[in-house]
Design a protein around this motif. Structure first.
Motif, PDB file in Angstrom:
ATOM      1  N   UNK B 132     -32.309 -46.335  -8.598  1.00  0.00           N
ATOM      2  CA  UNK B 132     -32.306 -46.811  -9.988  1.00  0.00           C
ATOM      3  C   UNK B 132     -32.622 -45.664 -10.943  1.00  0.00           C
ATOM      4  N   UNK B 133     -33.620 -44.875 -10.590  1.00  0.00           N
ATOM      5  CA  UNK B 133     -34.036 -43.808 -11.482  1.00  0.00           C
ATOM      6  C   UNK B 133     -32.975 -42.720 -11.579  1.00  0.00           C
ATOM      7  N   UNK B 134     -32.249 -42.505 -10.510  1.00  0.00           N
ATOM      8  CA  UNK B 134     -31.159 -41.532 -10.556  1.00  0.00           C
ATOM      9  C   UNK B 134     -30.096 -41.976 -11.562  1.00  0.00           C
ATOM     10  N   UNK B 135     -29.831 -43.275 -11.625  1.00  0.00           N
ATOM     11  CA  UNK B 135     -28.831 -43.743 -12.609  1.00  0.00           C
ATOM     12  C   UNK B 135     -29.314 -43.464 -14.037  1.00  0.00           C
ATOM     13  N   UNK B 136     -30.628 -43.453 -14.227  1.00  0.00           N
ATOM     14  CA  UNK B 136     -31.173 -43.242 -15.572  1.00  0.00           C
ATOM     15  C   UNK B 136     -30.980 -41.812 -16.082  1.00  0.00           C
ATOM     16  N   UNK B 137     -30.563 -40.916 -15.225  1.00  0.00           N
ATOM     17  CA  UNK B 137     -30.259 -39.551 -15.688  1.00  0.00           C
ATOM     18  C   UNK B 137     -29.145 -39.594 -16.724  1.00  0.00           C
ATOM     19  N   UNK B 138     -28.359 -40.673 -16.672  1.00  0.00           N
ATOM     20  CA  UNK B 138     -27.248 -40.800 -17.621  1.00  0.00           C
ATOM     21  C   UNK B 138     -27.501 -41.900 -18.657  1.00  0.00           C
ATOM     22  N   UNK B 139     -28.751 -42.319 -18.800  1.00  0.00           N
ATOM     23  CA  UNK B 139     -29.030 -43.341 -19.790  1.00  0.00           C
ATOM     24  C   UNK B 139     -28.663 -42.847 -21.191  1.00  0.00           C
ATOM     25  N   UNK B 140     -28.289 -43.769 -22.050  1.00  0.00           N
ATOM     26  CA  UNK B 140     -27.757 -43.361 -23.352  1.00  0.00           C
ATOM     27  C   UNK B 140     -28.816 -42.762 -24.280  1.00  0.00           C
ATOM     28  N   UNK B 141     -30.076 -43.021 -24.024  1.00  0.00           N
ATOM     29  CA  UNK B 141     -31.096 -42.446 -24.910  1.00  0.00           C
ATOM     30  C   UNK B 141     -31.501 -41.063 -24.385  1.00  0.00           C
ATOM     31  N   UNK B 142     -31.095 -40.028 -25.088  1.00  0.00           N
ATOM     32  CA  UNK B 142     -31.249 -38.634 -24.656  1.00  0.00           C
ATOM     33  C   UNK B 142     -32.638 -38.236 -24.161  1.00  0.00           C
ATOM     34  N   UNK B 143     -33.678 -38.480 -24.966  1.00  0.00           N
ATOM     35  CA  UNK B 143     -35.015 -38.078 -24.509  1.00  0.00           C
ATOM     36  C   UNK B 143     -35.422 -38.754 -23.198  1.00  0.00           C
ATOM     37  N   UNK B 144     -34.994 -39.993 -22.999  1.00  0.00           N
ATOM     38  CA  UNK B 144     -35.318 -40.710 -21.760  1.00  0.00           C
ATOM     39  C   UNK B 144     -34.601 -40.032 -20.590  1.00  0.00           C
ATOM     40  N   UNK B 145     -33.316 -39.726 -20.779  1.00  0.00           N
ATOM     41  CA  UNK B 145     -32.548 -39.065 -19.718  1.00  0.00           C
ATOM     42  C   UNK B 145     -33.172 -37.724 -19.352  1.00  0.00           C
ATOM     43  N   UNK B 146     -33.623 -36.988 -20.348  1.00  0.00           N
ATOM     44  CA  UNK B 146     -34.228 -35.678 -20.073  1.00  0.00           C
ATOM     45  C   UNK B 146     -35.540 -35.830 -19.316  1.00  0.00           C
ATOM     46  N   UNK B 147     -36.342 -36.811 -19.720  1.00  0.00           N
ATOM     47  CA  UNK B 147     -37.621 -37.034 -19.022  1.00  0.00           C
ATOM     48  C   UNK B 147     -37.374 -37.445 -17.576  1.00  0.00           C
ATOM     49  N   UNK B 148     -36.250 -38.093 -17.337  1.00  0.00           N
ATOM     50  CA  UNK B 148     -35.964 -38.558 -15.979  1.00  0.00           C
ATOM     51  C   UNK B 148     -35.662 -37.415 -15.008  1.00  0.00           C
ATOM     52  N   UNK B 149     -35.278 -36.261 -15.522  1.00  0.00           N
ATOM     53  CA  UNK B 149     -34.917 -35.155 -14.607  1.00  0.00           C
ATOM     54  C   UNK B 149     -36.071 -34.808 -13.685  1.00  0.00           C
ATOM     55  N   UNK B 150     -37.226 -34.613 -14.286  1.00  0.00           N
ATOM     56  CA  UNK B 150     -38.405 -34.234 -13.494  1.00  0.00           C
ATOM     57  C   UNK B 150     -38.830 -35.399 -12.609  1.00  0.00           C
ATOM     58  N   UNK B 151     -38.746 -36.603 -13.145  1.00  0.00           N
ATOM     59  CA  UNK B 151     -39.168 -37.780 -12.399  1.00  0.00           C
ATOM     60  C   UNK B 151     -38.315 -37.961 -11.148  1.00  0.00           C
ATOM     61  N   UNK B 152     -37.008 -37.835 -11.311  1.00  0.00           N
ATOM     62  CA  UNK B 152     -36.109 -38.040 -10.175  1.00  0.00           C
ATOM     63  C   UNK B 152     -36.332 -36.968  -9.099  1.00  0.00           C
ATOM     64  N   UNK B 153     -36.543 -35.735  -9.558  1.00  0.00           N
ATOM     65  CA  UNK B 153     -36.812 -34.660  -8.584  1.00  0.00           C
ATOM     66  C   UNK B 153     -38.008 -35.001  -7.720  1.00  0.00           C
ATOM     67  N   UNK B 154     -39.020 -35.608  -8.339  1.00  0.00           N
ATOM     68  CA  UNK B 154     -40.253 -35.880  -7.617  1.00  0.00           C
ATOM     69  C   UNK B 154     -40.196 -37.137  -6.760  1.00  0.00           C
ATOM     70  N   UNK B 155     -39.337 -38.090  -7.120  1.00  0.00           N
ATOM     71  CA  UNK B 155     -39.278 -39.331  -6.342  1.00  0.00           C
ATOM     72  C   UNK B 155     -38.844 -39.096  -4.911  1.00  0.00           C
TER      73      UNK B 155
END
Lengths: 90, 298, 241
Positions: B132-155
């Motif tokens: 689910x979090x990987x899909x959020x890398x492409x979420x339409x809200x830019x700051x959220x997508x950017x924050x997800x980069x680090x999160x996904x790497x760590x998951x």
């Protein structure tokens, strides 16, 4: 409390990249926070923290910011293109 | 920007930024989704930090501490994104967390009373979140997508951490293995519910999809999870405690015991077994250190 | 080292160093869920993990890298058999306790490690040198936060009473008998004196007073709490972890 924008340089020669922000009372504690939050796992040779208040954002809308993007006469046409084609494009 | 224009731009793959003239409906939907995610990442660690001290070996301790630390960082990353979207201060978000009714993922509403609990959560639930979090890398809200980069790497690390701990536990002895199996019985229904009801039953989900905030349907994620994790559970020497579980080769669809959606929704309406304890722990650590807040803090 | 052989003095001293770092690391990794801010909590956990890693290095040196022996030493010894200083076990997530304990521990341990590194034991010198890149951050963190905290005019009210009991307790970190096998007592006591001078000067500059004598005993209960926690799972789920 101040918000600090954080920039990280991964390896020598790399640009500093904006990675996010931390909240801290001063520059020292901001740097301490930024290091552990953003570069716990990754290689890093440089770290900047900048008070958000000191970041000046241009207020032009996208079409003004990118107005240079369409200027054909600034573009290279690539190897082999004849010189008069460049002037012809104006 | 009106909603129709937004939907068109989002459908074309554009990511939006807070300085664009975003419609209220979009801001409100983004805020609700991100605050839920953020709150989950702030209260989840309370459970974890009740268990870090009890990890039964030095390796388990260090790995579990690192994993739990990441979650705190995820809360921090998402918190800053929420603050920027809503204009609210950190202090106001923290305070709301220990006063208002808590809105966060179902799995954190249940008690973690045994070591099997953090082990199973780390293995099977962090694992569930990866897709689910990987899909959020492409979420339409830019700051959220950017924050997800680090999160996904760590998951990814969290799943491996969980798998390491699970493997240790099933091989530690007969009793620990039995406790893992019992733990699965407890957690299986909650894991299935975690993905949310099928989207046909959720108008909210449809809105989030049309805004490009959410990129995968709940049922699709649940199905994908079953395909990945049922074999992994079996490989670990455990049984999946679900008599209705089965894979139809023709339709390529998993069937499973339908979660209790009333219980699921009830968690957010005061039916939380541990919500109050989590809030109490957060409130106490904040109040203890109130004197540290400098004069100009919001 | 196998069970039944007498422990060498060197091993015993290494275990004392390991126990200090284990105690500090356990407390930091545990309280990092409940500290004053998300940013600080992330850093507390990193530093706690670092200290656990350092403890593992010292235990490994004492037990010839035997992983099982290391885990047994941590998880099967009675609390009274640990050789950490009392201050290492201080277990309180209130900022004043965390800050003063950590400032005293980190600054003292830096001088202690320096004394050890100057000795003849090249293995130990190398080990201690490898810890430096992490310890530099720890010192910067606690000194930076001490200075920042002291800008608050309520700081002394909270920090002074803690310093009044912790200052003298910290000196146990330089116990000559405990570390004689690793460093000459005279070298260690010189390190203790340098530490006291530097730390006292820094604390005074920030408006805190180093007490002439301890105002009272350190709060107890930390060691017992750590033992209860690390012994919690084994009885529930016995086996080889």
């Amino acid at each position: 409390m101040t918000i600090w924008e954080v920039f990280v340089q991964t390896e020598g020669g790399d640009p500093f990249e904006h990675v996010g922000q931390v909240e801290a009372p001063n520059g020292d504690t901001a740097t301490l926070a930024a290091k552990e939050h953003f570069v716990r796992r990754d290689p890093c040779v440089g770290l900047w923290v900048v008070d958000r208040e000191d970041v000046r954002s241009a207020s032009w809308p996208p079409d003004v910011l990118a107005s240079g993007h369409e200027k054909v006469y600034r573009r290279s046409l690539g190897r082999g293109a004849p010189d008069d084609v460049l002037a012809g494009r104006l | 920007m009106d909603i129709e224009e937004l939907k068109t731009r989002v459908a074309a793959g554009e990511q939006l930024e807070p300085w664009m003239d975003l419609p209220e409906e979009y801001i409100s939907a983004a805020k609700r989704m991100m605050e839920f995610h953020m709150t989950s990442e702030v209260v989840g660690p309370v459970h974890e930090f009740w268990w870090v001290p009890k990890a039964p070996s030095l390796e388990a301790k260090m790995i579990f501490a690192a994993k739990s630390q990441d979650e705190v960082g995820h809360g921090l990353g998402l918190m800053t994104v929420c603050e920027d979207l809503t204009g609210r201060s950190r202090a106001s978000y923290i305070e709301e967390m220990f006063d208002g009714p808590p809105r966060f993922m179902n799995v954190f509403h249940y008690p973690w009373d045994e070591w099997a609990d953090p082990v199973i959560v780390s293995w099977l639930i962090d694992g569930a979140e990866i897709e689910r979090q990987t899909t959020l890398l492409k979420t339409s809200y830019g700051p959220y997508a950017r924050a997800m980069k680090k999160i996904v790497k760590e998951e990814g690390f969290h799943y491996h951490c969980g798998r390491f701990l699970a493997d240790r536990m099933v091989h530690a002895g007969a009793e620990p293995k039995r406790q893992m199996q019992d733990g699965l019985v407890r957690w299986w229904p909650r894991i299935l519910a975690m993905f949310g009801p099928p989207d046909s039953k959720s108008t909210h989900g449809e809105t989030l999809m049309s805004f490009g905030l959410k990129l995968s349907e709940n049922e699709a994620l649940r199905q994908s999870y079953l395909t990945k994790f049922v074999p992994r559970i079996l490989e670990m020497g455990l049984e999946v405690p679900d008599n209705n579980l089965g894979f139809d080769e023709d339709t390529q669809v998993w069937s499973y015991t339908e979660p209790d959606w009333e219980e699921f929704r009830g968690l957010l309406r005061g039916g939380s077994p541990v919500g109050a304890d989590l809030q109490k722990a957060l409130r106490e650590s904040r109040l203890l250190n109130n004197w540290m807040v400098t004069k100009d803090a919001a | 080292m196998s069970a039944g052989t007498e422990m060498s003095d060197r091993a015993a001293a290494l275990i004392a160093l390991a126990d200090d770092d284990f105690a500090v690391g356990h407390v930091l990794t545990s309280v990092s869920g409940f500290g004053p801010s998300l940013e600080i909590n992330v850093a507390l956990s990193s530093m706690g993990q670092d200290e656990l890693g350092h403890s593992r290095a010292y235990y490994a040196a004492a037990f010839d890298d035997d992983r099982d022996a290391i885990n047994r030493a941590i998880y099967e010894r009675a609390g009274s058999d640990f050789r950490a200083a009392g201050i290492s076990w201080l277990y309180d997530h209130a900022w004043e306790w965390l800050l003063i304990k950590s400032y005293l521990f980190e600054t003292a341990d830096a001088h202690r490690r320096g004394a050890i590194a100057r000795g003849n034991d090249s293995v130990l010198t190398e080990m201690v040198t490898r810890m430096e890149s992490e310890e530099v951050y720890h010192l910067d963190f606690w000194r930076g936060w001490l200075a920042t905290t002291c800008e608050n005019d309520q700081a002394a009210d909270h920090l002074q009473p803690v310093l009044d009991v912790a200052w003298h307790a910290a000196q146990e970190l330089f116990d000559a008998d405990r570390f004689a096998a690793l460093v000459e007592p005279s070298v260690l006591s010189a390190a203790a004196e340098s530490w006291k001078e530097e730390a006292a000067a820094e604390l005074n500059q920030l408006g805190l007073v180093v007490p002439d004598k301890a105002a009272g005993a350190l709060p107890t209960g930390g060691l017992e709490r750590v033992m209860d926690e690390i012994h919690a799972v084994q009885p529930m789920a016995p086996g080889r972890w």
